[in-house]
Scaffold this motif. Sequence first.
Motif, PDB file in Angstrom:
ATOM      1  N   UNK A   1      -1.576  -3.379  -4.198  1.00 53.47           N
ATOM      2  CA  UNK A   1      -2.470  -3.126  -3.066  1.00 53.47           C
ATOM      3  C   UNK A   1      -2.678  -1.615  -2.911  1.00 53.47           C
ATOM      4  N   UNK A   2      -3.872  -1.131  -3.234  1.00 48.76           N
ATOM      5  CA  UNK A   2      -4.244   0.283  -3.123  1.00 48.76           C
ATOM      6  C   UNK A   2      -3.208   1.193  -3.782  1.00 48.76           C
ATOM      7  N   UNK A   3      -2.906   1.010  -5.058  1.00 52.64           N
ATOM      8  CA  UNK A   3      -1.839   1.802  -5.678  1.00 52.64           C
ATOM      9  C   UNK A   3      -2.150   3.286  -5.813  1.00 52.64           C
ATOM     10  N   UNK A   4      -3.434   3.667  -5.783  1.00 53.94           N
ATOM     11  CA  UNK A   4      -3.793   5.072  -5.958  1.00 53.94           C
ATOM     12  C   UNK A   4      -4.238   5.744  -4.664  1.00 53.94           C
ATOM     13  N   UNK A   5      -4.147   5.059  -3.542  1.00 53.89           N
ATOM     14  CA  UNK A   5      -4.633   5.602  -2.280  1.00 53.89           C
ATOM     15  C   UNK A   5      -3.863   6.857  -1.890  1.00 53.89           C
TER      16      UNK A   5
ATOM     17  N   UNK B   1      -5.640  -5.537  -8.689  1.00 58.16           N
ATOM     18  CA  UNK B   1      -5.478  -4.274  -7.980  1.00 58.16           C
ATOM     19  C   UNK B   1      -6.609  -4.138  -6.970  1.00 58.16           C
ATOM     20  N   UNK B   2      -6.269  -3.810  -5.738  1.00 54.81           N
ATOM     21  CA  UNK B   2      -7.323  -3.442  -4.794  1.00 54.81           C
ATOM     22  C   UNK B   2      -7.470  -1.932  -4.801  1.00 54.81           C
ATOM     23  N   UNK B   3      -8.699  -1.452  -4.620  1.00 53.71           N
ATOM     24  CA  UNK B   3      -8.917  -0.007  -4.650  1.00 53.71           C
ATOM     25  C   UNK B   3     -10.270   0.345  -4.061  1.00 53.71           C
ATOM     26  N   UNK B   4     -10.309   1.532  -3.436  1.00 51.64           N
ATOM     27  CA  UNK B   4     -11.574   2.137  -3.031  1.00 51.64           C
ATOM     28  C   UNK B   4     -12.049   3.159  -4.058  1.00 51.64           C
ATOM     29  N   UNK B   5     -11.252   3.390  -5.093  1.00 48.00           N
ATOM     30  CA  UNK B   5     -11.584   4.384  -6.113  1.00 48.00           C
ATOM     31  C   UNK B   5     -12.494   3.734  -7.152  1.00 48.00           C
ATOM     32  N   UNK B   6     -13.786   3.696  -6.858  1.00 51.97           N
ATOM     33  CA  UNK B   6     -14.720   2.934  -7.685  1.00 51.97           C
ATOM     34  C   UNK B   6     -14.925   3.551  -9.060  1.00 51.97           C
ATOM     35  N   UNK B   7     -14.789   4.867  -9.171  1.00 54.16           N
ATOM     36  CA  UNK B   7     -14.952   5.495 -10.483  1.00 54.16           C
ATOM     37  C   UNK B   7     -13.849   5.047 -11.433  1.00 54.16           C
ATOM     38  N   UNK B   8     -12.605   5.032 -10.961  1.00 48.62           N
ATOM     39  CA  UNK B   8     -11.508   4.589 -11.823  1.00 48.62           C
ATOM     40  C   UNK B   8     -11.564   3.092 -12.062  1.00 48.62           C
TER      41      UNK B   8
ATOM     42  N   UNK C   1       0.812  -1.214   0.000  1.00 46.55           N
ATOM     43  CA  UNK C   1       0.000   0.000   0.000  1.00 46.55           C
ATOM     44  C   UNK C   1       0.847   1.267   0.000  1.00 46.55           C
ATOM     45  N   UNK C   2       1.905   1.285   0.779  1.00 47.96           N
ATOM     46  CA  UNK C   2       2.754   2.465   0.850  1.00 47.96           C
ATOM     47  C   UNK C   2       4.217   2.037   0.739  1.00 47.96           C
ATOM     48  N   UNK C   3       4.704   1.907  -0.472  1.00 50.94           N
ATOM     49  CA  UNK C   3       6.109   1.524  -0.622  1.00 50.94           C
ATOM     50  C   UNK C   3       7.019   2.596  -0.030  1.00 50.94           C
TER      51      UNK C   3
END
Length: 261
Positions: free
Chosen positions: A147-151, A177-184, A78-80
């Motif tokens: 894991x959450x690459x755009x968070x 890819x996991x994400x909460x950004x549903x639009x993308x 999530x946060x490299x």
Amino acid sequence: MTDPRLHADGVTRTFGDVRAISDVDLAVPAGELTALVGPNGSGKTTLLRLLAGLLDPSAGSVGYDGPAATRRVGYLPQRPAFRPGFTARETLAFYAGLVGDDPDRLLDRVGLSAVADRRVEALSGGTTRLLGVAQALSGAPPAVVFDEPASGLDPTMATRVFETAAALAADGHAVVVSSHDLARVQRRADRVAVLDRGELVTTAPPDQLRDEWGGPLVETFADAVGGDGVLQAHADADREVAAQPDRSPCPEADTPAEVEE
């Protein structure tokens, strides 16, 4: 769907008395971007770490059916985070050297050639995330797990990260890819897997989910995992996740800090 390159078959993972993942079947085919969505605490990170081979299942199995490769699965936490005092090129040279890869090829692949000589501590959050993507691609793994690459990224950089993931899928990689950004997710994913309370609720292309459930993906998500209450968890997820540190993974050698989502 093409033949799966990564797959989880009846996978369960427990941590003490807590069942994080329960009897999950998931296929990640080559040439497709599979998005894993779900409320915070649904088990997304655990499932991704199982697929990446960083955790062993308590029951069931995880398999890789792709071509032979020096490194079969690349992983982006999530946060490299990278050791300060080194440039982007020097950092990638270390990881690339472990698997016989070229750091300049990796920088070019994610569009970071222009900052190759910049020290990692001077990179923006989005650029650091792309450096993590480059590290995950070292050794040319046929499958990649992000894991959450755009968070936490601004809209421009979040779009760039999703475009990079989609381009990898278009090049034949199996990408999850996991994400909460549903639009993308709705715009870029070929397939969406909805996870809730450790169980896989549904898996289908975004258009099929829209036709079956009605409305955009955010409404499908709310219906699939239990209504408006989870939407608040979805909205708060980035803030909660941001408080949990990760370490940068070394290919086949280092395991990121445990984060159960």
